[in-house]
Design an enzyme around this catalytic site. Sequence first.
Site, short mmCIF file in Angstrom:
data_model
loop_
_atom_site.label_atom_id
_atom_site.label_comp_id
_atom_site.label_asym_id
_atom_site.label_seq_id
_atom_site.Cartn_x
_atom_site.Cartn_y
_atom_site.Cartn_z
CG LEU A 125 -1.78 1.25 1.45
CD1 LEU A 125 -2.66 1.56 0.25
CD2 LEU A 125 -2.64 1.12 2.71
N PRO A 128 6.21 6.41 -1.43
CG PRO A 128 8.18 6.45 -2.69
CD PRO A 128 6.83 5.79 -2.61
CB ALA A 130 0.57 7.65 -0.81
CB THR A 158 6.52 -6.01 6.31
OG1 THR A 158 6.48 -4.82 7.09
CG2 THR A 158 6.93 -7.19 7.19
CD GLN A 336 15.39 5.82 33.97
OE1 GLN A 336 15.53 5.98 32.77
NE2 GLN A 336 16.09 6.50 34.87
N GLY A 339 19.01 0.41 33.91
CA GLY A 339 20.18 1.29 34.07
C GLY A 339 21.11 1.21 32.87
CD GLU A 363 -1.01 -3.41 10.76
OE1 GLU A 363 0.23 -3.45 10.67
OE2 GLU A 363 -1.75 -4.31 10.38
C1 LIG Z 1 9.05 -1.02 9.41
C2 LIG Z 1 7.86 -0.64 8.63
C3 LIG Z 1 7.09 -1.62 8.00
C4 LIG Z 1 5.99 -1.28 7.24
N1 LIG Z 1 5.32 -2.25 6.55
C5 LIG Z 1 4.40 -1.89 5.62
C6 LIG Z 1 3.83 -2.86 4.76
O1 LIG Z 1 4.13 -4.06 4.85
N2 LIG Z 1 2.96 -2.45 3.80
C7 LIG Z 1 2.59 -1.14 3.68
O2 LIG Z 1 1.81 -0.83 2.79
N3 LIG Z 1 3.09 -0.20 4.50
C8 LIG Z 1 4.00 -0.54 5.46
N4 LIG Z 1 4.55 0.41 6.29
C9 LIG Z 1 4.15 1.80 6.14
C10 LIG Z 1 3.42 2.37 7.32
O3 LIG Z 1 2.12 1.87 7.35
C11 LIG Z 1 3.50 3.89 7.20
O4 LIG Z 1 4.82 4.24 7.58
C12 LIG Z 1 2.49 4.61 8.02
O5 LIG Z 1 1.22 4.42 7.50
C13 LIG Z 1 2.76 6.12 8.10
O6 LIG Z 1 3.05 6.67 6.87
P1 LIG Z 1 4.34 7.61 6.69
O7 LIG Z 1 5.47 6.88 7.28
O8 LIG Z 1 4.44 8.02 5.29
O9 LIG Z 1 4.06 8.88 7.61
P2 LIG Z 1 3.21 10.20 7.22
O10 LIG Z 1 1.88 9.82 6.74
O11 LIG Z 1 4.05 11.05 6.36
O12 LIG Z 1 3.05 10.86 8.63
C14 LIG Z 1 4.09 11.61 9.28
C15 LIG Z 1 3.51 12.13 10.58
O13 LIG Z 1 2.41 13.02 10.30
C16 LIG Z 1 1.24 12.56 10.97
N5 LIG Z 1 0.06 12.81 10.15
C17 LIG Z 1 -0.11 12.53 8.83
N6 LIG Z 1 -1.36 12.88 8.45
C18 LIG Z 1 -1.98 13.39 9.53
C19 LIG Z 1 -3.29 13.91 9.79
N7 LIG Z 1 -4.22 13.96 8.83
N8 LIG Z 1 -3.57 14.35 11.04
C20 LIG Z 1 -2.65 14.27 12.03
N9 LIG Z 1 -1.41 13.79 11.84
C21 LIG Z 1 -1.08 13.34 10.63
C22 LIG Z 1 1.46 11.06 11.17
O14 LIG Z 1 0.67 10.56 12.21
C23 LIG Z 1 2.95 11.02 11.47
O15 LIG Z 1 3.17 11.33 12.81
C24 LIG Z 1 5.61 0.08 7.11
C25 LIG Z 1 6.35 1.06 7.76
C26 LIG Z 1 7.47 0.72 8.51
C27 LIG Z 1 8.25 1.81 9.17
#
Ligand SMILES: Cc1cc2nc3c(=O)[nH]c(=O)nc-3n(C[C@H](O)[C@H](O)[C@H](O)COP(=O)(O)OP(=O)(O)OC[C@H]3O[C@@H](n4cnc5c(N)ncnc54)[C@H](O)[C@@H]3O)c2cc1C
Length: 374
Positions: A125, A128, A130, A158, A336, A339, A363
């Site tokens: 899903l 970069p 989205a 993942t 914590q 230590g 998630e």
């Molecule tokens: C180790 C790892 C494994 C993953 N595995 C998968 C996978 O298998 N398949 C898959 O599809 N995805 C996967 N993901 C992606 C993961 O679901 C996303 O990283 C997550 O949904 C957040 O997207 P982003 O990192 O682009 O953060 P962004 O959406 O850019 O968010 C950055 C910050 O802004 C905040 N924010 C964004 N929009 C709003 C809003 N409207 N209101 C308030 N705050 C907001 C967010 O909460 C966050 O704190 C994985 C991510 C990681 C790190």
Amino acid sequence: MDFEFSEEHKMLREAIRNFAEKEVAPLVEEAEEKEQFPVELFPRMGELGYLCLSYPAEYGAAGMGLIGACIAVEELAKVCAGITGGIMVQSGLATESILAHGTEEQKQKYLVPAIKGQKIAIFGLTEPNAGSDAAAIQTTAVKKNDKYVINGNKIFMTNGSIGDFVVTAAYTDKSLGASKGVSLLIVEKDTPGFTRSKLDKFCARSADTGELFFEDCVVPAENLVGEEGEGFHYLMEALDAGRITHSARSVGLAQAAYEAALDYAKQRVQFGQPIYKFQANSFKLARMAMDIEAARWLMYRAAWLFDQGARRLNEAAMTKLFASEMSVRVTTEALQIGGGYALMSDSPLQRYFRDARLSTITEGTNEIQQIVIS
Ligand SMILES: Cc1cc2nc3c(=O)[nH]c(=O)nc-3n(C[C@H](O)[C@H](O)[C@H](O)COP(=O)(O)OP(=O)(O)OC[C@H]3O[C@@H](n4cnc5c(N)ncnc54)[C@H](O)[C@@H]3O)c2cc1C
């Protein structure tokens, strides 16, 4: 009201606990250090019937419901949250849409081998541009005769560099918006135009994370999962269950941190007595135990509701929000109590602390969970 697990679920917990201690624990150190998911676990867990535990018996799964899946995730996460992540994606997000909406042929070709651990699945899903805003995906799948041509890029996948196939989200008609224009397509790893790379991260190191690229990647039209244009709804359905098992991982991880901190506090002597005798530490431990227990029952209730058959958006979001924050609180306190020793690379306490940080972001971030609930 009945707060007892069934006999089957109790036996499952015992079996997975033994398996995790005997067969997963010895693999953790190397997997974390080399940042390599131990792929041999897939066929082994498939053989034992431990993958896709919530899926029905007709496809070779154990049919233990989401409660069964959560029990397994909780036990595995006590041993290693990173490895658990790869198993969770295989057993839920990446295969659930095929189970719920796939054709019989797709089920035999992808789901059954995934349940047996013969094929590794990826859930595609995030992109970069989205993340939280899933509707902003730019990947497209253009239908040409009996084929789809896919172009785009997925990040943070993942099982991304080890997977055999990806269930990917792509716009089949951008003009219809996400709710009618996104579809799910299965892309196999050897499809021309499909390439990938591995990503490096500071937490959940034993989970494989990759980036995927589709460049004029052609797949047969029969690789469409369910109806064209319904993909977004399928993804949201899969995420509901995913948030509940994700919470089970937070609970297992926090339990491991709590137990390690308690053991350490009993052994570590300062000022002539074990440090747990200082109320500052025993109060911390008391609150940690309470916090874990609260998250555990929020999670199992959400799993139970899910197993009753209804979509449980709110409960899934609430348990994910609470359990992930709980795991950050508990692992921080555990660190914590540990230590300076807890900060050393060979201490499991620092691994728990790092791994918990992941859980408030994946998630659906915790901010997104609050949007869902409110
Ligand atoms: C180790 C790892 C494994 C993953 N595995 C998968 C996978 O298998 N398949 C898959 O599809 N995805 C996967 N993901 C992606 C993961 O679901 C996303 O990283 C997550 O949904 C957040 O997207 P982003 O990192 O682009 O953060 P962004 O959406 O850019 O968010 C950055 C910050 O802004 C905040 N924010 C964004 N929009 C709003 C809003 N409207 N209101 C308030 N705050 C907001 C967010 O909460 C966050 O704190 C994985 C991510 C990681 C790190």
